[in-house]
Design a protein around this motif. Structure first.
Motif, PDB file in Angstrom:
ATOM      1  N   ALA A 150      -2.748   3.271  12.226  1.00  0.00           N
ATOM      2  CA  ALA A 150      -4.155   2.855  12.220  1.00  0.00           C
ATOM      3  C   ALA A 150      -5.055   3.970  11.710  1.00  0.00           C
ATOM      4  N   SER A 151      -4.833   5.183  12.185  1.00  0.00           N
ATOM      5  CA  SER A 151      -5.706   6.301  11.822  1.00  0.00           C
ATOM      6  C   SER A 151      -5.150   7.150  10.695  1.00  0.00           C
ATOM      7  N   ARG A 152      -3.882   6.941  10.344  1.00  0.00           N
ATOM      8  CA  ARG A 152      -3.159   7.755   9.363  1.00  0.00           C
ATOM      9  C   ARG A 152      -3.015   9.218   9.829  1.00  0.00           C
ATOM     10  N   GLN A 153      -3.203   9.466  11.076  1.00  0.00           N
ATOM     11  CA  GLN A 153      -3.053  10.830  11.582  1.00  0.00           C
ATOM     12  C   GLN A 153      -1.578  11.202  11.665  1.00  0.00           C
ATOM     13  N   LEU A 154      -1.251  12.382  11.125  1.00  0.00           N
ATOM     14  CA  LEU A 154       0.128  12.859  11.112  1.00  0.00           C
ATOM     15  C   LEU A 154       0.347  13.874  12.222  1.00  0.00           C
ATOM     16  N   THR A 155       1.496  13.768  12.887  1.00  0.00           N
ATOM     17  CA  THR A 155       1.903  14.753  13.878  1.00  0.00           C
ATOM     18  C   THR A 155       3.268  15.310  13.477  1.00  0.00           C
ATOM     19  N   ARG A 156       3.343  16.611  13.319  1.00  0.00           N
ATOM     20  CA  ARG A 156       4.615  17.234  12.970  1.00  0.00           C
ATOM     21  C   ARG A 156       5.420  17.471  14.242  1.00  0.00           C
ATOM     22  N   LEU A 157       6.649  16.964  14.288  1.00  0.00           N
ATOM     23  CA  LEU A 157       7.458  17.060  15.502  1.00  0.00           C
ATOM     24  C   LEU A 157       8.476  18.186  15.452  1.00  0.00           C
ATOM     25  N   THR A 158       8.944  18.565  14.261  1.00  0.00           N
ATOM     26  CA  THR A 158       9.947  19.625  14.176  1.00  0.00           C
ATOM     27  C   THR A 158       9.402  20.783  13.362  1.00  0.00           C
ATOM     28  N   ASN A 159       9.913  21.940  13.615  1.00  0.00           N
ATOM     29  CA  ASN A 159       9.507  23.138  12.887  1.00  0.00           C
ATOM     30  C   ASN A 159      10.711  24.061  12.860  1.00  0.00           C
ATOM     31  N   LEU A 179       0.855  -1.180   0.000  1.00  0.00           N
ATOM     32  CA  LEU A 179       0.000   0.000   0.000  1.00  0.00           C
ATOM     33  C   LEU A 179       0.893   1.232   0.000  1.00  0.00           C
ATOM     34  N   ARG A 180       0.353   2.308  -0.603  1.00  0.00           N
ATOM     35  CA  ARG A 180       1.077   3.578  -0.604  1.00  0.00           C
ATOM     36  C   ARG A 180       0.669   4.357   0.634  1.00  0.00           C
ATOM     37  N   LEU A 181       1.626   4.585   1.499  1.00  0.00           N
ATOM     38  CA  LEU A 181       1.319   5.211   2.782  1.00  0.00           C
ATOM     39  C   LEU A 181       1.270   6.726   2.666  1.00  0.00           C
ATOM     40  N   THR A 182       2.221   7.316   1.951  1.00  0.00           N
ATOM     41  CA  THR A 182       2.242   8.771   1.766  1.00  0.00           C
ATOM     42  C   THR A 182       2.639   9.091   0.332  1.00  0.00           C
ATOM     43  N   SER A 183       2.098  10.181  -0.187  1.00  0.00           N
ATOM     44  CA  SER A 183       2.511  10.694  -1.493  1.00  0.00           C
ATOM     45  C   SER A 183       2.267  12.208  -1.507  1.00  0.00           C
ATOM     46  N   PHE A 184       2.736  12.856  -0.462  1.00  0.00           N
ATOM     47  CA  PHE A 184       2.559  14.297  -0.365  1.00  0.00           C
ATOM     48  C   PHE A 184       3.457  15.003  -1.383  1.00  0.00           C
ATOM     49  N   PRO A 185       3.129  16.220  -1.757  1.00  0.00           N
ATOM     50  CA  PRO A 185       4.036  16.979  -2.626  1.00  0.00           C
ATOM     51  C   PRO A 185       5.405  17.143  -1.955  1.00  0.00           C
ATOM     52  N   GLY A 186       6.460  17.099  -2.747  1.00  0.00           N
ATOM     53  CA  GLY A 186       7.809  17.243  -2.200  1.00  0.00           C
ATOM     54  C   GLY A 186       8.387  15.919  -1.750  1.00  0.00           C
ATOM     55  N   ILE A 187       9.262  15.964  -0.757  1.00  0.00           N
ATOM     56  CA  ILE A 187       9.972  14.775  -0.278  1.00  0.00           C
ATOM     57  C   ILE A 187       9.093  13.940   0.644  1.00  0.00           C
ATOM     58  N   MET A 196       8.940   9.791   9.776  1.00  0.00           N
ATOM     59  CA  MET A 196       9.345  10.023   8.382  1.00  0.00           C
ATOM     60  C   MET A 196       9.751  11.471   8.219  1.00  0.00           C
ATOM     61  N   SER A 197      10.356  11.779   7.075  1.00  0.00           N
ATOM     62  CA  SER A 197      10.708  13.149   6.743  1.00  0.00           C
ATOM     63  C   SER A 197       9.854  13.586   5.555  1.00  0.00           C
ATOM     64  N   LEU A 198       9.092  14.661   5.737  1.00  0.00           N
ATOM     65  CA  LEU A 198       8.217  15.186   4.693  1.00  0.00           C
ATOM     66  C   LEU A 198       8.512  16.659   4.471  1.00  0.00           C
ATOM     67  N   SER A 199       8.422  17.088   3.217  1.00  0.00           N
ATOM     68  CA  SER A 199       8.629  18.516   2.918  1.00  0.00           C
ATOM     69  C   SER A 199       7.342  19.146   2.388  1.00  0.00           C
ATOM     70  N   LYS A 200       6.213  18.552   2.713  1.00  0.00           N
ATOM     71  CA  LYS A 200       4.943  19.029   2.159  1.00  0.00           C
ATOM     72  C   LYS A 200       4.620  20.455   2.578  1.00  0.00           C
ATOM     73  N   ASP A 201       5.212  20.897   3.681  1.00  0.00           N
ATOM     74  CA  ASP A 201       4.941  22.257   4.155  1.00  0.00           C
ATOM     75  C   ASP A 201       6.133  23.181   3.954  1.00  0.00           C
ATOM     76  N   GLY A 202       7.103  22.764   3.138  1.00  0.00           N
ATOM     77  CA  GLY A 202       8.280  23.607   2.902  1.00  0.00           C
ATOM     78  C   GLY A 202       9.552  22.816   3.071  1.00  0.00           C
ATOM     79  N   GLN A 203      10.316  23.092   4.118  1.00  0.00           N
ATOM     80  CA  GLN A 203      11.553  22.369   4.391  1.00  0.00           C
ATOM     81  C   GLN A 203      11.237  20.960   4.891  1.00  0.00           C
ATOM     82  N   PRO A 204      12.129  19.993   4.663  1.00  0.00           N
ATOM     83  CA  PRO A 204      11.912  18.660   5.233  1.00  0.00           C
ATOM     84  C   PRO A 204      11.867  18.700   6.757  1.00  0.00           C
ATOM     85  N   GLU A 205      10.810  18.149   7.322  1.00  0.00           N
ATOM     86  CA  GLU A 205      10.610  18.109   8.768  1.00  0.00           C
ATOM     87  C   GLU A 205      10.297  16.677   9.200  1.00  0.00           C
ATOM     88  N   ILE A 206      10.441  16.416  10.511  1.00  0.00           N
ATOM     89  CA  ILE A 206      10.138  15.093  11.051  1.00  0.00           C
ATOM     90  C   ILE A 206       8.653  15.022  11.436  1.00  0.00           C
TER      91      ILE A 206
END
Length: 436
Positions: A281-290, A242-250, A265-275
């Motif tokens: 189970a819920s697919r809920q994302l929590t951003r840990l770094t800013n 299954l594809r877990l994430t496919s946000f724009p960017g990294i 994971m590291s995602l850059s969907k909001d700009g710079q790559p963040e953790i």
């Protein structure tokens, strides 16, 4: 884009280019080449197991056990030409004879057909102590003889060292074939010694960062098959994915929590790559770094309470630690100008990482109590360290000439070996957890 961002982006691109330049690589086993033996290795004699019944065996079980123990870096098996006798049972062992050839331990055994299977009897003797330490009978099919040999290696290793053996575990890695428009990529799973390689995914696009689930049933990885990076989760046995994430960017660097319920994971969907951490189970994302810096390569502490990650917020890549629920991050590496790809030891007392000095990029170990750093390798282009579940070895990607190969080094740096492919490059190793 900051200089640090450009460096990390360049390093990532260089990894992809290396894969693109790989030569043809078909499904194949990796072969171990020992590059450095430990001067503290324990001498052990492993007698070829007596074969009873007609016909030869499909596998040399005693040789596999000997190879396993030698590759651990903690044992130095006697050559078969140095064996002074060939007992198959402890009752035929004369301890003084083995003392004369400086064997501290002795393994004997016999194998006999039992219907369509084989019955393997093996025993371990403490020569210095003059006693039998271990004896067991194992039933194995012909196709499982190699796995049975790894099991025997695990039992012998633990009986002598007190540390659970990891010879029955597996490794995942990425291989590449062709170049340019003909490039092909494949994700493989093999035994810890490189045998029994099985292709679990192939693609025209790069595959990166495989990571085992805590129960060893699934692999998470990054694929570019949709035209952008995306994180997938695949069942190793069934191939279901299954594809877990496919946000724009990294979408990169997936890391399972110790309980298997979350993924960092590291995602850059909001700009710079963040953790980020996702509840699976819920697919809920929590951003840990800013932070304005790049935040990537997360790894969970064994107790699941904190995360280590790479950030260039100090001006160069260094390792930081923060609570898994979020909060202030504390820098933990201060030796050298570049430290990345941190991985906790299974006991949580040390970090394995990639450090850079004037000679290149090496695997290093940092004691978390004393902050003492020990460089473990003398190769120059090391990356992607992954720790064996018993903490005794670290597997990593490196270069042998122009070829990408896998290397492994003991956690004390005394022993090392390579696992080159017969063709092409291999990269991105990931050592599985215990599988039973």
């Amino acid at each position: 884009m900051s200089q640090s961002l450009r460096r990390l982006a360049a390093a990532w691109l260089a990894s992809l280019v290396a894969l693109c330049l790989a030569a043809n690589a078909q499904a194949q086993n990796l072969t171990i080449e020992i590059t450095r033996g430990s001067d503290q290795a324990i001498p052990i004699a492993i007698v070829p197991f007596e074969s009873q019944g007609a016909g030869g065996l499909p596998q040399d079980v005693a040789q596999i056990v000997s190879d396993d123990l030698e590759h651990s870096g903690q044992f130095e098996p006697l050559s078969r030409s140095a064996l002074i006798s060939l007992p198959s049972s402890s009752k035929d062992v004369f301890y003084d004879d083995w003392k004369r050839v400086n064997a501290r331990y002795l393994v004997v055994g016999k194998i006999e057909p039992q219907g369509s299977d084989y019955r393997i009897q093996y025993e371990l003797m403490d020569i210095a102590g003059g006693k039998r330490m271990l004896g067991e009978t194992v039933t194995s099919s012909a196709s499982d003889l190699r796995a049975s040999a790894h099991y025997i290696s695990d039992q012998i290793f633990e009986a002598i060292t007190g540390i659970r053996g990891a010879f029955s575990t597996r490794i995942a890695y990425v291989a590449a074939s062709g170049s340019g428009d003909n490039a092909r990529y494949a994700l493989y799973v093999a035994d810890a010694d490189g045998y029994n390689a099985q292709q679990v995914l192939s693609s025209d696009d790069p595959i990166l960062s495989p990571a085992w689930s805590p129960d060893g049933s699934k692999l998470a990885y990054v694929s570019f098959e949709s035209g952008n990076s995306a994180i997938y989760v695949q069942n190793v046995a069934t191939g279901e994915r299954l594809r877990l994430t496919s946000f724009p960017g990294i979408n990169g660097a997936p890391a399972w929590s110790p309980d298997g319920r979350k993924m960092a994971m590291s995602l850059s969907k909001d700009g710079q790559p963040e953790i980020y951490v996702m509840d699976l189970a819920s697919r809920q994302l929590t951003r840990l770094t800013n932070n304005r810096a790049i935040e990537t390569e997360p790894d969970w502490s064994p107790d699941g309470r904190s995360l280590i990650f790479t950030s260039d917020r100090s001006g160069a890549p260094q390792l930081y630690r923060m609570p898994a629920s979020g909060g202030e991050a504390q820098r933990v590496t201060f030796t050298g100008s570049y430290n990345s790809d941190g991985r906790f030891s299974p006991d949580g007392k040390a970090l394995f990482m990639i450090t850079r000095d004037e000679n290149g990029f090496h695997v290093a170990k940092q004691d978390l109590d004393t902050s003492r750093v020990t460089v473990l390798t003398d190769t120059r282009w090391d990356e992607s360290p992954s720790v064996a579940p018993n903490g005794t070895m670290v597997i990593f990607a490196t270069q042998q000439g122009s070829q990408g190969v896998l290397g492994a080094v003991s956690s004390d740096g005394r022993a090392s070996f390579r696992l080159p492919s017969q063709q092409g490059d291999v990269r991105e190793p990931a050592w599985s957890p215990y599988l039973n």
